[in-house]
Scaffold this motif. Sequence first.
Motif, PDB file in Angstrom:
ATOM      1  N   ASP A   3      24.798  13.291 -17.586  1.00 53.03           N
ATOM      2  CA  ASP A   3      24.990  14.567 -17.010  1.00 53.03           C
ATOM      3  C   ASP A   3      25.033  15.805 -18.189  1.00 53.03           C
ATOM      4  N   ILE A   4      26.067  15.593 -19.066  1.00 48.85           N
ATOM      5  CA  ILE A   4      26.226  16.583 -20.257  1.00 48.85           C
ATOM      6  C   ILE A   4      24.780  16.696 -20.559  1.00 48.85           C
ATOM      7  N   HIS A   5      24.086  15.888 -21.220  1.00 48.76           N
ATOM      8  CA  HIS A   5      22.930  16.161 -21.782  1.00 48.76           C
ATOM      9  C   HIS A   5      21.907  16.829 -20.653  1.00 48.76           C
ATOM     10  N   LYS A   6      21.827  16.458 -19.514  1.00 49.80           N
ATOM     11  CA  LYS A   6      20.994  17.172 -18.670  1.00 49.80           C
ATOM     12  C   LYS A   6      21.327  18.644 -18.279  1.00 49.80           C
ATOM     13  N   ARG A   7      22.431  18.949 -18.474  1.00 50.85           N
ATOM     14  CA  ARG A   7      22.790  20.434 -18.410  1.00 50.85           C
ATOM     15  C   ARG A   7      22.604  21.220 -19.745  1.00 50.85           C
ATOM     16  N   GLY A   8      21.975  20.500 -20.709  1.00 45.69           N
ATOM     17  CA  GLY A   8      21.817  21.011 -21.863  1.00 45.69           C
ATOM     18  C   GLY A   8      22.885  21.027 -22.969  1.00 45.69           C
ATOM     19  N   ASP A   9      23.978  20.265 -22.592  1.00 47.04           N
ATOM     20  CA  ASP A   9      25.171  20.423 -23.547  1.00 47.04           C
ATOM     21  C   ASP A   9      25.428  19.253 -24.400  1.00 47.04           C
TER      22      ASP A   9
ATOM     23  N   THR B 158      28.590  10.202 -17.248  1.00 44.31           N
ATOM     24  CA  THR B 158      28.895  11.481 -17.625  1.00 44.31           C
ATOM     25  C   THR B 158      28.234  12.098 -18.782  1.00 44.31           C
TER      26      THR B 158
END
Length: 419
Positions: free
Chosen positions: A164-170, A161
């Motif tokens: 995924d948060i990092h991948k979408r730049g968040d 999780t």
Amino acid sequence: MVDFNSLFSTNAHGMKRSEIRELLKIINRPEVISFAGGLPAAKLFPVQEIREVTDYILETEGRKALQYGSTEGDGRLIKLVIEHMAKDGGIKATADNIIVVTASQQSLDLVPKILLNPNDIVLVEEPSYVGALQAIVSYGAQAVPVAIDKDGLKMDQLEKTIQDIHKRGDGGRLKMVYTIPDFQNPSGITMSLERRKALVELAEKYNFLILEDTPYRQLRYTGESVAPIYALDSYGRTISLFTFSKIFCPGFRLGWVVAPKPIIEKLVIAKQATDLCTAPFTQAITYEFLKRGYLDQQIKKIVVDYREQRDFMLAALEREMPKMEGLTWTKPDGGLFLWVTLPERINTRDLFHMAIENNVAYVVGDAFHPQGECKNSMRLNFSYPTKEQIDKGIKSLANVVKIYDENLRKGKVSTTVTP
Ligand SMILES: Cc1ncc(COP(=O)(O)O)c(C=O)c1O
């Protein structure tokens, strides 16, 4: 007519009523046996000792104790809670790391207040404590659930999780993980030592904080105590919340936070705007109560009683519940709750109405989920009802589950969610 809706803040619009409190209103009929609340057993409150200590405080320092106090809290109480934490789990702290609060619910509001911007992300256990979810959402942040199993947060899912948060730049929005590692509310599950250590490493790797909420920590009935995350965290990324509510009495509304000094300094400022200080009178009484060794006595008394209550409820479930594939419940080592999971076809919100008609109540599982999952589960409290009520209530609940499922199989009841 004033159009209040146009005047409320965005934060206020995001606030939701507590599902549990709403449900408790429905079940106010005296004949309903409630496993829904999370109340300590009132019969165990140390009324005599509180009377004795209160008289003493009024006599010896009444005028001081009834005055305003410092926002940080009574220094004498702080000293004793530092000793208490060192004994229970080896937390090393100084007065700079502590603020006394008006019980943990206040911490659950103050911590988001100083850390969260709108759209920030807090990862939470699935299921998790409703009061924390409410506070997070009230600051416009998102509570994102991560699954738990019998050892607490599933670390692989947690890391996935986070990635995924990092991948979408968040990544910058991910501020903290909120966890109740000991006898979690609502599931009763305890996080293993390995996972606690792994969580600390993830916090360091991905730069977030850990909010550790421990209201039930001292209420252990079986098994070995596991070190608090705060004591395992050499990076200084953990904020731990403690409360006197479940080990002394919730009516005093008293607790404390242990955290790195910069966090405490901000909490002090935030608390000043909230209530200036926690009641000095109850702090003085609690200090004297601890000093006389009454808290240790009280915890021992509660543990004996609740252990029996837990065992009684577990035995009743074993005896009464229908044998059904997919019907399981947790066997907590402490705390106040256990968590029942039913086969997926059974929606506990639909079942709730039938349960109430049959004079038994629980909290529906989806109330503990930010997006309303956990539809086939329920939380049961074993500390508050009497043994007779547990016996009668579990019989009734088992019967309701059995009949509801038979009807469901015959196509007689709907499986839709009641709004
Ligand atoms: C996990 C958790 N945190 C915090 C609280 C708040 O407790 P209090 O404000 O009484 O300390 C509760 C209450 O039940 C709880 O279950």
